[in-house]
Structure formats: C-alpha cells, structure tokens
Write an enzyme that holds these catalytic residues in place. Structure first.
Site, mmCIF file in Angstrom:
data_model
loop_
_atom_site.group_PDB
_atom_site.id
_atom_site.type_symbol
_atom_site.label_atom_id
_atom_site.label_comp_id
_atom_site.label_asym_id
_atom_site.label_seq_id
_atom_site.Cartn_x
_atom_site.Cartn_y
_atom_site.Cartn_z
ATOM 1 C CB ILE A 8 -0.901 -0.147 1.271
ATOM 2 C CG1 ILE A 8 -1.775 -1.278 1.294
ATOM 3 C CG2 ILE A 8 -1.619 1.328 1.223
ATOM 4 C CD1 ILE A 8 -2.465 -1.182 2.599
ATOM 5 C CG ASN A 10 2.205 7.700 0.028
ATOM 6 O OD1 ASN A 10 1.406 8.363 1.317
ATOM 7 N ND2 ASN A 10 3.333 7.553 -0.014
ATOM 8 C CG ASP A 110 8.428 1.342 0.920
ATOM 9 O OD1 ASP A 110 8.322 1.263 2.083
ATOM 10 O OD2 ASP A 110 7.947 2.461 0.371
#
Length: 261
Positions: A8, A10, A110
């Site tokens: 996930i 931005n 990430d």
C-alpha cells in the site's frame, strides 16, 4: 503455498499473487482512502476472478503499508473476502538483516521489503532506489546492515508542485526520450530540470554511498512506478526490478509465517 502480497503506497496499491516462488499475477489499484473495505474486497474479487484464481487457493497474505488510513480498510477487505488475517510488516517483523538507524521502527515497510528482496536476489552490498510518490535511496553494506538513506521529492509530485505554485508554467509530460541539454521552451526546461536533475541527484548520492566503508562494488537496484524515469539518465549501471517490493513481501512472509503444529 499461494500468497497474496499487498504493498500500500501513497498513490497506488500493488498486488501480487505468488504460487510458490512464481509471481503469478501482478496488478495495481488506485490508493483511495474514500473507498470502503467492501469496495476494496469487490475490486480484489474481480481481479482474482478475471485471472481465474480461486479465492480458496490463497494460503496467506503479507502486507506493507505506508498509508495508515488505508491499512485497516485493505486488511478488512482481505479478511472478509478470503478469511485470512494479513501479516503486516512493522515492529517485530523478522527481516533477515540488521537495521542501523536511530529508530528501526521508522524504517518504512516498503523499504524493509525492498531490502529483503535485494539481499536475497542480488546480495550485499547494495544500493536501493525506490522511485514513487517520493524517491528514496538507501545503502546496505557488506555485512547486510541497512545503514539508512535519503528521501527526495518524487518526479510527478515535483511536476505538480511547480505547476500549482506558479502562474505561467505549463503542465508537462514526463518520458524517457532524450532531450537537449538546455531547454528552449518552459516545458522543455521543466522536464530537463526534473529528469536530468533527478538523475544527477541519484548519481551524486550513489557516488557518496559507494565511497563509504563496506560499500565498494555495491549493486544498484531500482524499483517503483517512476524507477525508469528517475534513473534512465543516470551514469551508473542500475538494475531495474519492478517487482522488488512484492518479492520482498514473499521473503518476509517466509520468515514470519506462523509455525504449523
């Protein structure tokens, strides 16, 4: 083992379905906080249905998120659709490498996934360029220690900022075609400033990272939606791996999945 990997970000939510070590499906959804969990469940159902992947085949889910407002929504969507409790990358996650920053809990999920995949596939030392909404450049030394890095404005965010903050500058497109050294129009000058300027910044940080202790000979790997744009004009040889984060989620799942009795 069939794994759903969810990254996930931005701007986008990247999804991957791994059948063992093979990436069977990759897809992207827009990251929209106004959607409900049911809407995300429907989008995920449609993706699996289109690609003929039965929901009941899914054995697990590994999730990385840098958008707290979306984390719970997507987790609820996975739970309701597949009956799975996603494992989330965060404090306490086994990574397989050391983290030498002041507060290891601040390492983005990430980036943890990127590092896990890069070490597994390319070895240490390495330099990671993740170009998305922002561009991060991180260093991992010969002892497999994540040393830290830098965060730069992303290409598209910078282009939007220039347009929004000025009265006369135009909207521009970003592409990998070669431009002249000096812009002859406002649009050319903006594109050159963004693309060549970003390449010069990336090259400059890579040069400095390579000069650090235990970083000589580091392989350089780029990932993220803007990876090619951010690095195509760099002077260094940079490997492109668009699936690096998803592959890292697979590695982290393998390290952290619950032990079966």
């Amino acid at each position: 083992m069939v794994l759903l990997a969810v990254d996930i970000g931005n701007s986008n939510i990247a999804l991957g379905i791994f059948d063992g070590e093979t990436l069977r499906l990759r897809a992207k959804l827009s990251a929209v906080t106004e959607r409900s969990a049911d809407e995300y469940a429907t989008l995920l159902y449609d993706l699996l249905h289109i690609h003929r992947i039965p929901i009941e085949e899914l054995d697990g889910c590994m999730m990385a998120s840098v958008v707290p407002g979306l984390t719970g929504l997507v987790e609820e969507a996975v739970r309701s659709l597949a009956g799975l409790a996603p494992l989330q990358v965060g404090p306490g996650t086994k990574t397989g490498f050391r983290i030498r920053i002041d507060d290891p809990t601040q390492l983005g999920a990430d980036l943890a996934a990127d590092t896990a995949a890069a070490l597994a596939e390319y070895g240490a030392p390495c330099i990671l360029v993740d170009a998305g909404t922002v561009t991060t450049i991180a260093a991992v030394d010969r002892s497999r220690t994540y040393l830290g890095g830098v965060i730069l404005p992303g290409l598209y965010a910078s282009a939007q900022m220039m347009k929004a903050a000025t009265a006369l500058l135009p909207s521009i497109s970003l592409h990998t075609d070669e431009d002249p050294l000096i812009g002859k129009t406002s649009g050319e000058a903006m594109r050159l400033g963004l693309l060549t300027g970003t390449a010069m910044m990336v090259d400059g940080f890579i040069d400095r990272f390579l000069a650090m202790k235990d970083m000589a000979g580091a392989r350089i790997i780029a990932t993220g939606g803007s990876a090619e744009l951010a690095t195509v004009r760099c002077s260094h040889s940079i490997l492109q791996d668009r699936d690096l984060t998803l592959k890292g989620l697979l590695r982290l799942y393998q390290l952290n999945q619950p032990r079966r009795p």
